[in-house]
Every structure is written in structure tokens, then in C-alpha cells.
Scaffold this motif. Structure first.
Motif, PDB file in Angstrom:
ATOM      1  N   LEU A 104       0.826  -1.211   0.000  1.00 22.17           N
ATOM      2  CA  LEU A 104       0.000   0.000   0.000  1.00 22.17           C
ATOM      3  C   LEU A 104       0.861   1.263   0.000  1.00 22.17           C
ATOM      4  O   LEU A 104       0.564   2.223  -0.715  1.00 22.17           O
ATOM      5  CB  LEU A 104      -0.942  -0.004   1.209  1.00 22.17           C
ATOM      6  CG  LEU A 104      -2.028  -1.094   1.209  1.00 22.17           C
ATOM      7  CD1 LEU A 104      -2.763  -1.129   2.543  1.00 22.17           C
ATOM      8  CD2 LEU A 104      -3.024  -0.875   0.069  1.00 22.17           C
ATOM      9  N   ARG A 105       1.941   1.260   0.791  1.00 22.31           N
ATOM     10  CA  ARG A 105       2.813   2.461   0.822  1.00 22.31           C
ATOM     11  C   ARG A 105       3.432   2.712  -0.552  1.00 22.31           C
ATOM     12  O   ARG A 105       3.522   3.850  -1.003  1.00 22.31           O
ATOM     13  CB  ARG A 105       3.907   2.311   1.890  1.00 22.31           C
ATOM     14  CG  ARG A 105       3.448   2.746   3.284  1.00 22.31           C
ATOM     15  CD  ARG A 105       4.574   2.710   4.302  1.00 22.31           C
ATOM     16  NE  ARG A 105       4.999   1.353   4.578  1.00 22.31           N
ATOM     17  CZ  ARG A 105       4.383   0.531   5.437  1.00 22.31           C
ATOM     18  NH1 ARG A 105       3.328   0.941   6.111  1.00 22.31           N
ATOM     19  NH2 ARG A 105       4.819  -0.697   5.641  1.00 22.31           N
ATOM     20  N   LEU A 150      -8.093   0.827   8.967  1.00 21.61           N
ATOM     21  CA  LEU A 150      -7.804  -0.214   7.981  1.00 21.61           C
ATOM     22  C   LEU A 150      -8.448   0.116   6.640  1.00 21.61           C
ATOM     23  O   LEU A 150      -9.547   0.682   6.602  1.00 21.61           O
ATOM     24  CB  LEU A 150      -8.340  -1.569   8.471  1.00 21.61           C
ATOM     25  CG  LEU A 150      -7.754  -2.116   9.760  1.00 21.61           C
ATOM     26  CD1 LEU A 150      -8.314  -3.514  10.055  1.00 21.61           C
ATOM     27  CD2 LEU A 150      -6.225  -2.159   9.718  1.00 21.61           C
ATOM     28  N   VAL A 151      -7.791  -0.275   5.578  1.00 23.53           N
ATOM     29  CA  VAL A 151      -8.431  -0.162   4.264  1.00 23.53           C
ATOM     30  C   VAL A 151      -9.444  -1.304   4.135  1.00 23.53           C
ATOM     31  O   VAL A 151      -9.429  -2.250   4.902  1.00 23.53           O
ATOM     32  CB  VAL A 151      -7.397  -0.164   3.107  1.00 23.53           C
ATOM     33  CG1 VAL A 151      -6.312   0.866   3.344  1.00 23.53           C
ATOM     34  CG2 VAL A 151      -6.796  -1.537   2.919  1.00 23.53           C
ATOM     35  N   GLY A 195       1.254  -8.449   8.111  1.00 26.04           N
ATOM     36  CA  GLY A 195       0.207  -7.410   8.081  1.00 26.04           C
ATOM     37  C   GLY A 195      -1.107  -7.878   7.490  1.00 26.04           C
ATOM     38  O   GLY A 195      -2.036  -7.089   7.350  1.00 26.04           O
ATOM     39  N   GLN A 203     -10.806 -11.211   6.607  1.00 21.74           N
ATOM     40  CA  GLN A 203      -9.576 -11.485   5.848  1.00 21.74           C
ATOM     41  C   GLN A 203      -9.036 -12.883   6.164  1.00 21.74           C
ATOM     42  O   GLN A 203      -8.554 -13.594   5.278  1.00 21.74           O
ATOM     43  CB  GLN A 203      -8.513 -10.433   6.158  1.00 21.74           C
ATOM     44  CG  GLN A 203      -8.873  -9.033   5.675  1.00 21.74           C
ATOM     45  CD  GLN A 203      -7.832  -7.983   6.053  1.00 21.74           C
ATOM     46  OE1 GLN A 203      -6.692  -8.300   6.373  1.00 21.74           O
ATOM     47  NE2 GLN A 203      -8.239  -6.719   6.027  1.00 21.74           N
ATOM     48  N   ARG A 242       7.658   7.379   9.839  1.00 24.91           N
ATOM     49  CA  ARG A 242       6.448   7.010   9.088  1.00 24.91           C
ATOM     50  C   ARG A 242       5.314   7.934   9.493  1.00 24.91           C
ATOM     51  O   ARG A 242       5.133   8.204  10.674  1.00 24.91           O
ATOM     52  CB  ARG A 242       6.067   5.561   9.430  1.00 24.91           C
ATOM     53  CG  ARG A 242       6.269   4.605   8.286  1.00 24.91           C
ATOM     54  CD  ARG A 242       6.068   3.190   8.719  1.00 24.91           C
ATOM     55  NE  ARG A 242       4.667   2.837   8.943  1.00 24.91           N
ATOM     56  CZ  ARG A 242       4.230   1.592   9.094  1.00 24.91           C
ATOM     57  NH1 ARG A 242       5.083   0.591   9.048  1.00 24.91           N
ATOM     58  NH2 ARG A 242       2.963   1.342   9.301  1.00 24.91           N
ATOM     59  N   ARG A 290      -4.047   3.351  15.891  1.00 30.21           N
ATOM     60  CA  ARG A 290      -3.686   2.050  15.319  1.00 30.21           C
ATOM     61  C   ARG A 290      -3.711   0.951  16.379  1.00 30.21           C
ATOM     62  O   ARG A 290      -4.110  -0.183  16.103  1.00 30.21           O
ATOM     63  CB  ARG A 290      -2.305   2.123  14.664  1.00 30.21           C
ATOM     64  CG  ARG A 290      -2.348   2.919  13.360  1.00 30.21           C
ATOM     65  CD  ARG A 290      -0.968   3.296  12.892  1.00 30.21           C
ATOM     66  NE  ARG A 290      -0.175   2.173  12.478  1.00 30.21           N
ATOM     67  CZ  ARG A 290       1.149   2.102  12.585  1.00 30.21           C
ATOM     68  NH1 ARG A 290       1.830   3.101  13.106  1.00 30.21           N
ATOM     69  NH2 ARG A 290       1.796   1.052  12.165  1.00 30.21           N
TER      70      ARG A 290
HETATM   71  P1  AMP Z   1       1.479  -1.814   8.358  1.00 23.87           P
HETATM   72  O1  AMP Z   1       2.702  -1.379   7.640  1.00 23.87           O
HETATM   73  O2  AMP Z   1       1.253  -3.301   8.282  1.00 23.87           O
HETATM   74  O3  AMP Z   1       1.413  -1.287   9.768  1.00 23.87           O
HETATM   75  O4  AMP Z   1       0.234  -1.178   7.568  1.00 23.87           O
HETATM   76  C1  AMP Z   1       0.100   0.231   7.437  1.00 23.87           C
HETATM   77  C2  AMP Z   1      -1.336   0.575   7.137  1.00 23.87           C
HETATM   78  O5  AMP Z   1      -1.744  -0.043   5.899  1.00 23.87           O
HETATM   79  C3  AMP Z   1      -2.361   0.096   8.152  1.00 23.87           C
HETATM   80  O6  AMP Z   1      -2.477   0.961   9.266  1.00 23.87           O
HETATM   81  C4  AMP Z   1      -3.627   0.064   7.300  1.00 23.87           C
HETATM   82  O7  AMP Z   1      -4.126   1.353   7.072  1.00 23.87           O
HETATM   83  C5  AMP Z   1      -3.092  -0.468   5.974  1.00 23.87           C
HETATM   84  N1  AMP Z   1      -3.117  -1.950   5.936  1.00 23.87           N
HETATM   85  C6  AMP Z   1      -2.044  -2.782   5.851  1.00 23.87           C
HETATM   86  N2  AMP Z   1      -2.439  -4.065   5.839  1.00 23.87           N
HETATM   87  C7  AMP Z   1      -3.778  -4.056   5.917  1.00 23.87           C
HETATM   88  C8  AMP Z   1      -4.784  -5.072   5.979  1.00 23.87           C
HETATM   89  N3  AMP Z   1      -4.460  -6.379   5.956  1.00 23.87           N
HETATM   90  N4  AMP Z   1      -6.074  -4.693   6.067  1.00 23.87           N
HETATM   91  C9  AMP Z   1      -6.430  -3.399   6.071  1.00 23.87           C
HETATM   92  N5  AMP Z   1      -5.545  -2.376   6.057  1.00 23.87           N
HETATM   93  C10 AMP Z   1      -4.226  -2.704   5.971  1.00 23.87           C
END
Ligand code: AMP
Length: 229
Positions: free
Chosen positions: A46-47, A69-70, A96, A103, A164, A175
Motif C-alpha cells: 500500500l505504501r 484499515l483499508v 500485516g 480477511q 512514518r 492504530r
Molecule cells: P502496516 O505497515 O502493516 O502497519 O500497515 C500500514 C497501514 O496499511 C495500516 O495501518 C492500514 O491502514 C493499511 N493496511 C495494511 N495491511 C492491511 C490489511 N491487511 N487490512 C487493512 N488495512 C491494511
């Protein structure tokens, strides 16, 4: 191509569970390297999409920056697509994902016929998580997470280290709440399975890695003996 267990009799599929800051990314990366498996981090995917300004990135940006969350449908489609790629045929390390019961249910469907799912739940007290996230730095160029005490440039690409956006204190609080509400129920979802492992993540990274490796070796041993996972 979708994998089947017959193609890869020793496939091992790993899920890293745990709150933000528990060390999932670091351990997933080490495991992926030693086991020669792809590390699949939905946060990284996503990033990268946000940075590239793609449609996916535009859809995800606001949610990510708010610490929420997305949507499940979107992230499930991304993972399904990624797991169908050739390099994930003989296993993968998921970092993640899953983050909700919806999911996790989708993942169970995706991995049927693909070998055992090993779940590693990283347990770290909240105050330690908050401290780790407050001091975490990532590379502004390639996005990799720097070692906790490292103050120089990125060791992978020499890019400058940055905080970040979602590690700002207000977002971290959100979070951690989101984790408690939406992701912690996955511990119950998985905990009765023989391949669920609770890992004490409040230790030096190498000690955590040793525990992770031991859990995985035990799972592989059980799979070879034909124990139902
Ligand atoms: P992370 O790097 O895993 O902490 O993810 C960063 C952000 O991406 C999270 O706070 C969510 O906004 C989004 N994200 C990552 N993985 C998921 C997932 N499995 N479901 C929903 N949102 C996600």
C-alpha cells in the motif's frame, strides 16, 4: 498459476500476527531470507502504491494516514493476486495480513491445498510498542525499516531515514485501538489450531528470531510426520 500441495509437498505458509511495532516486519524479512520465501507485506504494497500515486494508492492513503484499515475487499483482492504469482507457489511469509476475521476466512480459502498455515503471534506489551513506534525510522526512498539504534543513512539504498506518517503519536494510539478491536480477535480465531504459536517479542531481535525458527521447525516436522495442521 494457483499452487497445489502436490506441486510443493513441503510448502510452508507463514502468517505474522501482532500489533504495530511488535517486530513482524523484521522477523518476516529474516524468515523470508533464510527460508527463501517471498515476504508479502500489505503495508509495504500500500505504501508503494501511495508513493506511486496509483488508483490503489489514492484509495488507501486517507485510511492509512488516519490509522484505520483499508477495506477488506480491496486488500483480499491484492493478496489473492499476490499469492497467485509464481514465487509464492511453495510458500510465503505474510506480514500485516490478515487483520480482520473476514480477511482470515478469505486466507483460509486461498491456502486450502497449499500446505500448512503456520501462525506466529508476536506478543509485546503496549508501553514497549508505543516506545518502539515513537523511535521507529524508515527509509524515505526504499521504505525499509532501520534497526532501532541506527542513525545513519539507509543501509540498503543510502536513502535518508524518516518517520512514518502513521507513527505520529495520535495515529499510533488509533492504530493500537484498531488492533485491539479488529485484529486481536484473530488470536481467538487461530489459537485452537496446532500450528498457532505465541512468540514473546519483547526480547532482542536475535532471540525472537531463534523462537520463530524453532516454531517453524516444529511445524515443518509435524507436517512431515503427517500430523494434521
Ligand atoms: P502496516 O505497515 O502493516 O502497519 O500497515 C500500514 C497501514 O496499511 C495500516 O495501518 C492500514 O491502514 C493499511 N493496511 C495494511 N495491511 C492491511 C490489511 N491487511 N487490512 C487493512 N488495512 C491494511
Amino acid at each position: 498459476m494457483v499452487a497445489h500441495q502436490g506441486d510443493c509437498p513441503s510448502a510452508i505458509n507463514v502468517v505474522m500476527l501482532g500489533p504495530p511495532g511488535a517486530g513482524k516486519g523484521t522477523q518476516a524479512e529474516r524468515l523470508a531470507r533464510t527460508r527463501k520465501l517471498p515476504k508479502i507485506s500489505t503495508g509495504d504494497i500500500l505504501r508503494e502504491a501511495v508513493q506511486a500515486g496509483t488508483e490503489l494508492g489514492r484509495a488507501a492513503k486517507a485510511k492509512m494516514e488516519a490509522g484505520s484499515l483499508v477495506g477488506d475487499d480491496m486488500i483480499i483482492a491484492i493478496v489473492q493476486d499476490r499469492l497467485n504469482r509464481a514465487d509464492a507457489r511453495c510458500g510465503f511469509v505474510l506480514d500485516g495480513f490478515p487483520r480482520t476475521v473476514i480477511q482470515a476466512t478469505a486466507l483460509d480459502r486461498m491456502v486450502s491445498n497449499r500446505g500448512p498455515l503456520v501462525v506466529l503471534d508476536m506478543v509485546v506489551p503496549d508501553d514497549v510498542l508505543a516506545q518502539r513506534l515513537a523511535t521507529r525510522r524508515i527509509c524515505g526512498t526504499c521504505g525499509s525499516t532501520a534497526a532501532p539504534d541506527w542513525t545513519g543513512a539507509c543501509v540498503k539504498c543510502s536513502g535518508a531515514l524518516v518517520t512514518r506518517v502513521d507513527d505520529e503519536i495520535e495515529i499510533v494510539t488509533e492504530r493500537l485501538k484498531v488492533y485491539q478491536r479488529q485484529t486481536k480477535p484473530l488470536v481467538d480465531y487461530y489459537s485452537n489450531r496446532p500450528n498457532f504459536n505465541s512468540i514473546d517479542g519483547n526480547r532482542a531481535p536475535d532471540a525472537v528470531t531463534a523462537a520463530v525458527e524453532a516454531a517453524l521447525n516444529a511445524a515443518i516436522g509435524a507436517a512431515r510426520r503427517g500430523v494434521a495442521l
